[in-house]
Motif scaffolding. Sequence first.
Motif, PDB file in Angstrom:
ATOM      1  N   LEU A  63       0.961  -1.202  -0.086  1.00 15.25           N
ATOM      2  CA  LEU A  63       0.054   0.079  -0.024  1.00 15.25           C
ATOM      3  C   LEU A  63       0.697   1.195  -0.247  1.00 15.25           C
ATOM      4  O   LEU A  63       0.479   2.195  -0.680  1.00 15.25           O
ATOM      5  CB  LEU A  63      -0.912  -0.025   1.379  1.00 15.25           C
ATOM      6  CG  LEU A  63      -1.790   1.103   1.405  1.00 15.25           C
ATOM      7  CD1 LEU A  63      -2.553   1.453   0.102  1.00 15.25           C
ATOM      8  CD2 LEU A  63      -2.653   1.189   2.908  1.00 15.25           C
ATOM      9  N   GLY A  64       2.025   1.239   0.832  1.00 15.54           N
ATOM     10  CA  GLY A  64       2.648   2.261   0.709  1.00 15.54           C
ATOM     11  C   GLY A  64       3.427   2.609  -0.718  1.00 15.54           C
ATOM     12  O   GLY A  64       3.638   3.786  -0.854  1.00 15.54           O
ATOM     13  N   ASN A  65       3.715   1.548  -1.240  1.00 13.19           N
ATOM     14  CA  ASN A  65       4.457   1.766  -2.484  1.00 13.19           C
ATOM     15  C   ASN A  65       3.383   2.231  -3.480  1.00 13.19           C
ATOM     16  O   ASN A  65       3.759   3.114  -4.322  1.00 13.19           O
ATOM     17  CB  ASN A  65       4.867   0.305  -3.101  1.00 13.19           C
ATOM     18  CG  ASN A  65       5.656   0.373  -4.570  1.00 13.19           C
ATOM     19  OD1 ASN A  65       6.679   1.105  -4.443  1.00 13.19           O
ATOM     20  ND2 ASN A  65       4.846  -0.386  -5.364  1.00 13.19           N
ATOM     21  N   MET A  66       2.399   1.588  -3.386  1.00 12.30           N
ATOM     22  CA  MET A  66       1.151   1.989  -4.322  1.00 12.30           C
ATOM     23  C   MET A  66       0.726   3.616  -4.128  1.00 12.30           C
ATOM     24  O   MET A  66       0.838   4.451  -5.156  1.00 12.30           O
ATOM     25  CB  MET A  66       0.019   1.300  -4.020  1.00 12.30           C
ATOM     26  CG  MET A  66      -1.291   1.436  -4.937  1.00 12.30           C
ATOM     27  SD  MET A  66      -2.698   0.719  -4.389  1.00 12.30           S
ATOM     28  CE  MET A  66      -2.081  -0.862  -3.810  1.00 12.30           C
ATOM     29  N   ILE A  67       0.786   3.959  -3.006  1.00 18.26           N
ATOM     30  CA  ILE A  67       0.336   5.522  -2.508  1.00 18.26           C
ATOM     31  C   ILE A  67       1.708   6.374  -3.134  1.00 18.26           C
ATOM     32  O   ILE A  67       1.210   7.426  -3.892  1.00 18.26           O
ATOM     33  CB  ILE A  67       0.284   5.967  -1.173  1.00 18.26           C
ATOM     34  CG1 ILE A  67      -0.860   5.111  -0.530  1.00 18.26           C
ATOM     35  CG2 ILE A  67       0.310   7.339  -0.923  1.00 18.26           C
ATOM     36  CD1 ILE A  67      -1.252   5.437   0.547  1.00 18.26           C
ATOM     37  N   VAL A  68       2.648   5.865  -3.092  1.00 15.60           N
ATOM     38  CA  VAL A  68       3.943   6.761  -3.782  1.00 15.60           C
ATOM     39  C   VAL A  68       3.692   6.790  -5.452  1.00 15.60           C
ATOM     40  O   VAL A  68       3.831   7.806  -5.948  1.00 15.60           O
ATOM     41  CB  VAL A  68       5.375   6.314  -3.226  1.00 15.60           C
ATOM     42  CG1 VAL A  68       6.225   6.801  -3.915  1.00 15.60           C
ATOM     43  CG2 VAL A  68       5.503   6.534  -1.771  1.00 15.60           C
ATOM     44  N   ASN A  69       3.282   5.481  -5.883  1.00 10.96           N
ATOM     45  CA  ASN A  69       3.180   5.663  -7.429  1.00 10.96           C
ATOM     46  C   ASN A  69       2.274   6.445  -7.650  1.00 10.96           C
ATOM     47  O   ASN A  69       1.907   7.529  -8.983  1.00 10.96           O
ATOM     48  CB  ASN A  69       2.651   4.183  -7.640  1.00 10.96           C
ATOM     49  CG  ASN A  69       4.027   3.294  -7.621  1.00 10.96           C
ATOM     50  OD1 ASN A  69       4.923   3.772  -7.800  1.00 10.96           O
ATOM     51  ND2 ASN A  69       3.758   2.112  -7.673  1.00 10.96           N
ATOM     52  N   TYR A  70       1.131   6.662  -6.856  1.00  5.92           N
ATOM     53  CA  TYR A  70      -0.330   7.563  -7.247  1.00  5.92           C
ATOM     54  C   TYR A  70       0.601   9.196  -6.863  1.00  5.92           C
ATOM     55  O   TYR A  70      -0.208   9.825  -7.992  1.00  5.92           O
ATOM     56  CB  TYR A  70      -1.351   7.300  -6.390  1.00  5.92           C
ATOM     57  CG  TYR A  70      -2.290   5.993  -6.802  1.00  5.92           C
ATOM     58  CD1 TYR A  70      -3.021   6.304  -7.927  1.00  5.92           C
ATOM     59  CD2 TYR A  70      -2.508   4.906  -6.125  1.00  5.92           C
ATOM     60  CE1 TYR A  70      -3.909   5.533  -8.486  1.00  5.92           C
ATOM     61  CE2 TYR A  70      -3.162   4.017  -6.567  1.00  5.92           C
ATOM     62  CZ  TYR A  70      -4.110   4.176  -7.740  1.00  5.92           C
ATOM     63  OH  TYR A  70      -4.852   3.280  -8.363  1.00  5.92           O
ATOM     64  N   ARG A  71       1.172   9.442  -6.081  1.00  5.39           N
ATOM     65  CA  ARG A  71       1.670  10.765  -6.153  1.00  5.39           C
ATOM     66  C   ARG A  71       2.439  11.252  -7.174  1.00  5.39           C
ATOM     67  O   ARG A  71       2.199  12.198  -7.775  1.00  5.39           O
ATOM     68  CB  ARG A  71       2.603  10.785  -4.770  1.00  5.39           C
ATOM     69  CG  ARG A  71       3.270  12.186  -4.735  1.00  5.39           C
ATOM     70  CD  ARG A  71       4.222  11.976  -3.550  1.00  5.39           C
ATOM     71  NE  ARG A  71       5.220  13.289  -3.481  1.00  5.39           N
ATOM     72  CZ  ARG A  71       6.314  13.352  -4.086  1.00  5.39           C
ATOM     73  NH1 ARG A  71       6.770  12.518  -4.825  1.00  5.39           N
ATOM     74  NH2 ARG A  71       7.114  14.625  -4.049  1.00  5.39           N
ATOM     75  N   ASN A  72       3.336  10.468  -7.700  1.00  5.87           N
ATOM     76  CA  ASN A  72       3.888  10.346  -9.181  1.00  5.87           C
ATOM     77  C   ASN A  72       2.906  10.704 -10.202  1.00  5.87           C
ATOM     78  O   ASN A  72       3.168  11.470 -11.265  1.00  5.87           O
ATOM     79  CB  ASN A  72       4.928   9.384  -9.339  1.00  5.87           C
ATOM     80  CG  ASN A  72       6.077   9.525  -8.249  1.00  5.87           C
ATOM     81  OD1 ASN A  72       6.271  10.506  -7.735  1.00  5.87           O
ATOM     82  ND2 ASN A  72       6.613   8.187  -7.856  1.00  5.87           N
ATOM     83  N   ALA A  73       1.818   9.897 -10.335  1.00  9.93           N
ATOM     84  CA  ALA A  73       0.961   9.837 -11.408  1.00  9.93           C
ATOM     85  C   ALA A  73       0.164  11.281 -11.425  1.00  9.93           C
ATOM     86  O   ALA A  73       0.014  11.868 -12.257  1.00  9.93           O
ATOM     87  CB  ALA A  73      -0.073   8.604 -11.332  1.00  9.93           C
ATOM     88  N   PHE A  74      -0.005  11.561 -10.084  1.00  8.07           N
ATOM     89  CA  PHE A  74      -1.026  12.906 -10.073  1.00  8.07           C
ATOM     90  C   PHE A  74      -0.020  13.980 -10.602  1.00  8.07           C
ATOM     91  O   PHE A  74      -0.262  14.905 -11.224  1.00  8.07           O
ATOM     92  CB  PHE A  74      -1.471  13.255  -8.779  1.00  8.07           C
ATOM     93  CG  PHE A  74      -2.710  12.417  -8.209  1.00  8.07           C
ATOM     94  CD1 PHE A  74      -3.958  12.730  -8.969  1.00  8.07           C
ATOM     95  CD2 PHE A  74      -2.718  11.656  -7.317  1.00  8.07           C
ATOM     96  CE1 PHE A  74      -4.965  12.364  -8.695  1.00  8.07           C
ATOM     97  CE2 PHE A  74      -3.968  11.025  -6.985  1.00  8.07           C
ATOM     98  CZ  PHE A  74      -4.954  11.347  -7.797  1.00  8.07           C
ATOM     99  N   ASN A  75       1.285  14.112 -10.005  1.00  7.56           N
ATOM    100  CA  ASN A  75       2.355  14.952 -10.549  1.00  7.56           C
ATOM    101  C   ASN A  75       2.163  15.040 -12.071  1.00  7.56           C
ATOM    102  O   ASN A  75       2.566  16.007 -12.878  1.00  7.56           O
ATOM    103  CB  ASN A  75       3.512  15.037 -10.008  1.00  7.56           C
ATOM    104  CG  ASN A  75       3.352  15.220  -8.410  1.00  7.56           C
ATOM    105  OD1 ASN A  75       2.592  16.057  -8.044  1.00  7.56           O
ATOM    106  ND2 ASN A  75       4.604  14.497  -7.567  1.00  7.56           N
ATOM    107  N   GLY A  76       2.358  13.921 -12.803  1.00 11.39           N
ATOM    108  CA  GLY A  76       2.497  13.637 -13.919  1.00 11.39           C
ATOM    109  C   GLY A  76       1.219  14.169 -14.900  1.00 11.39           C
ATOM    110  O   GLY A  76       1.402  14.747 -15.909  1.00 11.39           O
TER     111      GLY A  76
END
Length: 538
Positions: A391-404
Amino acid sequence: MGMQPFIIGLLSIYKLYRPDLVSIALPRTRRVYFKQTETQWGASIRRMQEARRKATTDQDAFQDRHPASWDAKQTALTQPSKRRRLEIIPEVQTTASWVNTSLTSHDSNCLVPMEQIKTFKELLQNMHRIQLPSQIGSVLRNPLLQHVVSCSPDPVLAARFSYWIQSVLFEEIMNTDKETDTGEQLLKLLINFTDFLQEGVPVCENFLIKYLHVWNGRHYRQYILKLITRFRLYPFSNLNDVLLEPLRKLFFCSSVYFKCQVLVCFKELLYNFAAVEWPRYLNTLHCQGQEANIAETTVNVQNFHSMFVEEVEEFCAPQTMIDFIHYVDKMCLVALWRHKDHCLLMQCASNFFELVSELTLRHHLPFVAIPSAGIIYRSLFSDNAVPVSRLGNMIVNYRNAFNGLKGLPESTDTCGLERQGLEHIAAFNIFILDASDGLWRYKAFDGHSTQSSAFKLDGATMQQLAIPRINESFSIHQHQAFLFFAYKFLKKTQPEGKKVHPSQIKMFRHEYLDFLTSKGLVGVKEFLTTFIRSASTR
């Protein structure tokens, strides 16, 4: 006059070898069109065939007793005549008598039969003058022939193969009520062929659409689910009717292991949509002279060579993927509730949403689809450490996705997808706040945040619980999923014989994070160091 059997028989033969010449629809049932009238002549032929088969069998027995006298390569390539008659997938064989029989000839007008091509080097040297086999179904057996048909796609060749594979699939699988070795071999070779082409066969999709409505979920399970992963992009309403609804009925009345297999299938299907079918869809629209919904600056329109070229209707393909993600989200929630957060089911759900979190940056899709709160909090409060870490790894990925997604040009805003994705940021921030308060800040159930949805309890309930240090209940050292690791860490770092308690880790939280990382739980540290400053500095 009606349908005359002998005329239908001739047309069926023509459609098998030259489908471009026959445009009418023919009956799919198999029947004898040309009855045998010379029974004595037929009996003589059968006696000769039986004698030849017996001679071949005796030769095989001699070869088994004297293996040194038989070339190994010839054994692998040559089959007994009886087996050739029983195999539904034909061998590579060119029946034309006018083709060249020598690979050394340099005459470009002389064709080389495909059965003489044994190596990839010979294939490259004779690519321009290869004579294709008379039965196109043999492409499933020969990897070299697969290179030929994929490098020079021919509509007539594709039509021949489609007509043949459709007939064989219905005869060997649809019209039988049990698994057979022949059907398994057929599906296995078909899957290898589609994996090589990196595309599905349209007639196979038509077969699956009909077969799924009568499928019991057991016969050829791994092969059927693998073929489903090669489905092409359709509007979600069509995809739901022909694929998702039949699978949903089987999903909710089957075991947890079948549910896991279906979720793995859905993950591979979503990857196929994003990595293969989405660029192919844009390329097809581009070739049809239509204007794609997504600008070419978002996804580079490439020249995708397809053996099975079909016209596509223009629709919002990314919206199909979004609706599909939400559909799988709901199925995961019901399945997790039904099986009490089964660890294997949780892993499959995490696999799916980890892929979803990478779609925006890895495949340049103009949307972000976050999982529902039920998926997030079931992972956060799991009694297994792996879902919490993932879940922690997934949330970090979503943060990068929103920035992208924020960095996309305005010209890429189509179907409202960019605005829809950015609207999820508020809910996403609540997930981050709850996870941070529970794992690191010791602010769970503190009541300081009016936005928290996980730790919101009224004062009367808190007094009835009367749990000491309740704010630390889901911290990294007292979380039920990490108690085993906390015990191991304390045993490793504290003097022998000293009584240990998870609260002793509060003074060594950074060292404890390194310990969790060494055990493979990298997502916990990645999440905390990304969103909490005190976790990233010692």
